[in-house]
Design a protein around this motif. Structure first.
Motif, PDB file in Angstrom:
ATOM      1  N   GLU A  30       0.828  -1.213   0.000  1.00  0.00           N
ATOM      2  CA  GLU A  30       0.000   0.000   0.000  1.00  0.00           C
ATOM      3  C   GLU A  30       0.862   1.263   0.000  1.00  0.00           C
ATOM      4  O   GLU A  30       0.543   2.251  -0.662  1.00  0.00           O
ATOM      5  CB  GLU A  30      -0.920   0.013   1.222  1.00  0.00           C
ATOM      6  N   ALA A  31       1.959   1.186   0.762  1.00  0.00           N
ATOM      7  CA  ALA A  31       2.854   2.333   0.845  1.00  0.00           C
ATOM      8  C   ALA A  31       3.572   2.573  -0.491  1.00  0.00           C
ATOM      9  O   ALA A  31       3.778   3.715  -0.901  1.00  0.00           O
ATOM     10  CB  ALA A  31       3.869   2.135   1.974  1.00  0.00           C
ATOM     11  N   ARG A  32       3.931   1.489  -1.148  1.00  0.00           N
ATOM     12  CA  ARG A  32       4.554   1.611  -2.479  1.00  0.00           C
ATOM     13  C   ARG A  32       3.614   2.342  -3.436  1.00  0.00           C
ATOM     14  O   ARG A  32       4.019   3.220  -4.190  1.00  0.00           O
ATOM     15  CB  ARG A  32       4.845   0.222  -3.058  1.00  0.00           C
ATOM     16  N   GLU A  33       2.370   1.948  -3.386  1.00  0.00           N
ATOM     17  CA  GLU A  33       1.376   2.567  -4.250  1.00  0.00           C
ATOM     18  C   GLU A  33       1.217   4.040  -3.878  1.00  0.00           C
ATOM     19  O   GLU A  33       1.097   4.904  -4.747  1.00  0.00           O
ATOM     20  CB  GLU A  33       0.051   1.825  -4.059  1.00  0.00           C
ATOM     21  N   ALA A  34       1.215   4.290  -2.567  1.00  0.00           N
ATOM     22  CA  ALA A  34       1.042   5.660  -2.068  1.00  0.00           C
ATOM     23  C   ALA A  34       2.147   6.587  -2.560  1.00  0.00           C
ATOM     24  O   ALA A  34       1.898   7.738  -2.898  1.00  0.00           O
ATOM     25  CB  ALA A  34       1.007   5.646  -0.541  1.00  0.00           C
ATOM     26  N   LEU A  35       3.360   6.059  -2.608  1.00  0.00           N
ATOM     27  CA  LEU A  35       4.487   6.878  -3.071  1.00  0.00           C
ATOM     28  C   LEU A  35       4.319   7.238  -4.547  1.00  0.00           C
ATOM     29  O   LEU A  35       4.518   8.389  -4.937  1.00  0.00           O
ATOM     30  CB  LEU A  35       5.811   6.142  -2.831  1.00  0.00           C
ATOM     31  N   ARG A  36       3.898   6.250  -5.332  1.00  0.00           N
ATOM     32  CA  ARG A  36       3.659   6.513  -6.758  1.00  0.00           C
ATOM     33  C   ARG A  36       2.516   7.499  -6.946  1.00  0.00           C
ATOM     34  O   ARG A  36       2.466   8.258  -7.895  1.00  0.00           O
ATOM     35  CB  ARG A  36       3.298   5.196  -7.478  1.00  0.00           C
ATOM     36  N   ASP A  37       1.592   7.457  -5.982  1.00  0.00           N
ATOM     37  CA  ASP A  37       0.358   8.226  -6.050  1.00  0.00           C
ATOM     38  C   ASP A  37       0.473   9.610  -5.401  1.00  0.00           C
ATOM     39  O   ASP A  37      -0.535  10.301  -5.247  1.00  0.00           O
ATOM     40  CB  ASP A  37      -0.715   7.427  -5.289  1.00  0.00           C
ATOM     41  N   ASN A  38       1.673   9.981  -4.989  1.00  0.00           N
ATOM     42  CA  ASN A  38       1.908  11.274  -4.337  1.00  0.00           C
ATOM     43  C   ASN A  38       1.148  11.477  -3.038  1.00  0.00           C
ATOM     44  O   ASN A  38       0.738  12.592  -2.721  1.00  0.00           O
ATOM     45  CB  ASN A  38       1.548  12.427  -5.275  1.00  0.00           C
ATOM     46  N   TRP A  64       1.624  10.993   5.586  1.00  0.00           N
ATOM     47  CA  TRP A  64       0.949  10.127   4.612  1.00  0.00           C
ATOM     48  C   TRP A  64      -0.539  10.435   4.649  1.00  0.00           C
ATOM     49  O   TRP A  64      -1.188  10.200   5.658  1.00  0.00           O
ATOM     50  CB  TRP A  64       1.219   8.656   4.938  1.00  0.00           C
ATOM     51  N   TYR A  65      -1.045  10.990   3.573  1.00  0.00           N
ATOM     52  CA  TYR A  65      -2.478  11.217   3.485  1.00  0.00           C
ATOM     53  C   TYR A  65      -3.090  10.191   2.538  1.00  0.00           C
ATOM     54  O   TYR A  65      -2.919  10.245   1.332  1.00  0.00           O
ATOM     55  CB  TYR A  65      -2.815  12.644   3.033  1.00  0.00           C
ATOM     56  N   HIS A  66      -3.800   9.228   3.128  1.00  0.00           N
ATOM     57  CA  HIS A  66      -4.422   8.143   2.383  1.00  0.00           C
ATOM     58  C   HIS A  66      -5.828   8.586   1.982  1.00  0.00           C
ATOM     59  O   HIS A  66      -6.584   9.084   2.816  1.00  0.00           O
ATOM     60  CB  HIS A  66      -4.486   6.903   3.285  1.00  0.00           C
ATOM     61  N   PRO A  67      -6.199   8.425   0.688  1.00  0.00           N
ATOM     62  CA  PRO A  67      -7.498   8.949   0.238  1.00  0.00           C
ATOM     63  C   PRO A  67      -8.693   8.367   1.005  1.00  0.00           C
ATOM     64  O   PRO A  67      -9.699   9.055   1.177  1.00  0.00           O
ATOM     65  CB  PRO A  67      -7.546   8.552  -1.241  1.00  0.00           C
ATOM     66  N   LYS A  68      -8.569   7.114   1.479  1.00  0.00           N
ATOM     67  CA  LYS A  68      -9.690   6.525   2.221  1.00  0.00           C
ATOM     68  C   LYS A  68      -9.487   6.559   3.727  1.00  0.00           C
ATOM     69  O   LYS A  68     -10.408   6.824   4.486  1.00  0.00           O
ATOM     70  CB  LYS A  68      -9.915   5.071   1.774  1.00  0.00           C
ATOM     71  N   LYS A  69      -8.254   6.306   4.160  1.00  0.00           N
ATOM     72  CA  LYS A  69      -7.996   6.211   5.601  1.00  0.00           C
ATOM     73  C   LYS A  69      -7.628   7.547   6.227  1.00  0.00           C
ATOM     74  O   LYS A  69      -7.487   7.647   7.446  1.00  0.00           O
ATOM     75  CB  LYS A  69      -6.880   5.196   5.864  1.00  0.00           C
TER      76      LYS A  69
END
Ligand code: C2E
Ligand code: MG
Ligand code: MG
Ligand code: MG
Length: 287
Positions: A30-38, A64-69
């Motif tokens: 999830e964190a890997r995706e988050a980095l790609r996703d800014n 880390w600002y997660h769009p859902k969490k």
């Protein structure tokens, strides 16, 4: 019967292990995706010279600002990502971003602002760290002494020989080093005397009690004297009240940070604060 017990105990252990591994693997992807996703950004917390209130620089703190969490605290995800291959990537992202911020400051009329970067225990010992750091400093055309790396006592305890050798390399490059959360780990006074560091950051838990506990007050006071005598400087973290601030000043603590001075500021808001468009910075009251 003993054998059966042993087997059962092993099974329980195994199941919890699996769960931990699962969470870790899930979080890592999830964190890997988050980095790609800014989804990651840095918050910058001012560090000031205690006696003058002069702004010295900022500590870069990962957000880390997660769009859902929503917001996920680094205190939550960093320990879980520790020792994953992704953590090295993330630490390098922080270094790249932080040095670029220093370049932006420099290009905007703030040439001396320093940045303090946190590194996870495992990443500090990565053989590629000094070279990567140097590349980023050159690429952004900033002075090496504008970059301070914060490491925790865990790094030192894990492999003191290797840690001090990397510390020397980093200081030879002209960068600064700070020992973070000092007093909470297993460090002993014997290694402190030969430590190639510039700053010792007294942990927030001691600062929190200096006004109310004579023991903590004595610990902080004597740590400051000792560190000072060893030619290093003390940074007090987590200063929340003016009483704490006054005491630390009285003990000749060099540098301070904490909510009293300023909370961490988002990258987006940093320019308004620097350019004085926003009235929430204590450090300007001095100068
Ligand atoms: P730390 O390096 O000791 O950072 C100080 C923490 O205390 C930060 O929490 C900061 O927001 C908080 N703090 C500052 N002033 C005050 C205050 O006056 N009162 C209180 N109660 N808290 C204050 P944060 O940002 O949640 O970071 C937690 C920890 O996560 C950091 O502790 C550091 O160990 C780690 N961390 C943060 N950013 C990074 C990063 O980019 N890379 C790595 N490897 N670790 C990071
Ligand atoms: Mg820190
Ligand atoms: Mg700290
Ligand atoms: Mg801390």
């Amino acid at each position: 019967e003993a054998k059966a017990k042993k087997g059962a105990a092993f099974k329980v252990y195994d199941a919890t292990m699996n769960l931990k591994v699962m969470q870790k693997v899930e979080l890592e992807s999830e964190a890997r995706e988050a980095l790609r996703d800014n989804q990651f950004s840095l918050a910058l917390q001012p560090q000031i010279e205690m006696h003058t209130g002069k702004l010295i620089g900022f500590e870069a703190l990962l957000r880390w600002y997660h769009p859902k969490k929503g917001h996920i605290s680094p205190a939550q995800f960093i320990p879980l990502l520790e020792n994953t291959s992704f953590m090295l990537e993330l630490d390098y992202w922080v270094i790249a971003r932080s040095t670029r911020i220093v370049r932006d400051f420099k290009n905007s009329g703030y040439p001396d602002i320093k940045i303090a970067i946190n590194l996870s225990a495992g990443q500090f010992l990565a053989p590629t760290l000094p070279e990567f750091l140097q590349q980023q400093i050159i690429k952004n055309d900033i002075a090496p002494n504008q970059v301070c790396l914060e490491l925790t006592e865990t790094v030192l305890v894990s492999d003191i020989k290797r840690a001090t050798s990397i510390m020397r390399t980093i200081r030879e490059m002209g960068c600064m080093l700070a020992i973070d959360d000092f007093g909470t780990g297993y460090s002993s006074l014997s290694y402190l005397k030969s430590l190639p560091a510039d700053y010792i950051k007294i942990d927030r838990s001691f600062v929190a009690n200096i006004a109310s506990s004579a023991d903590d007050r004595n610990i902080v006071h004597s740590t400051i004297s000792m560190v000072c005598n060893m030619g290093m400087q003390v940074v007090a973290e987590g200063i929340e009240t003016s009483e704490q601030y006054e005491l630390l000043c009285h003990f000749d603590c060099h540098i301070g940070q904490g909510y009293l001075i300023s909370k961490p500021i988002s990258e987006a808001n940093i320019w308004d604060v620097l350019n004085d468009k926003v009235e929430y910075n204590f450090w300007k009251d001095f100068t």
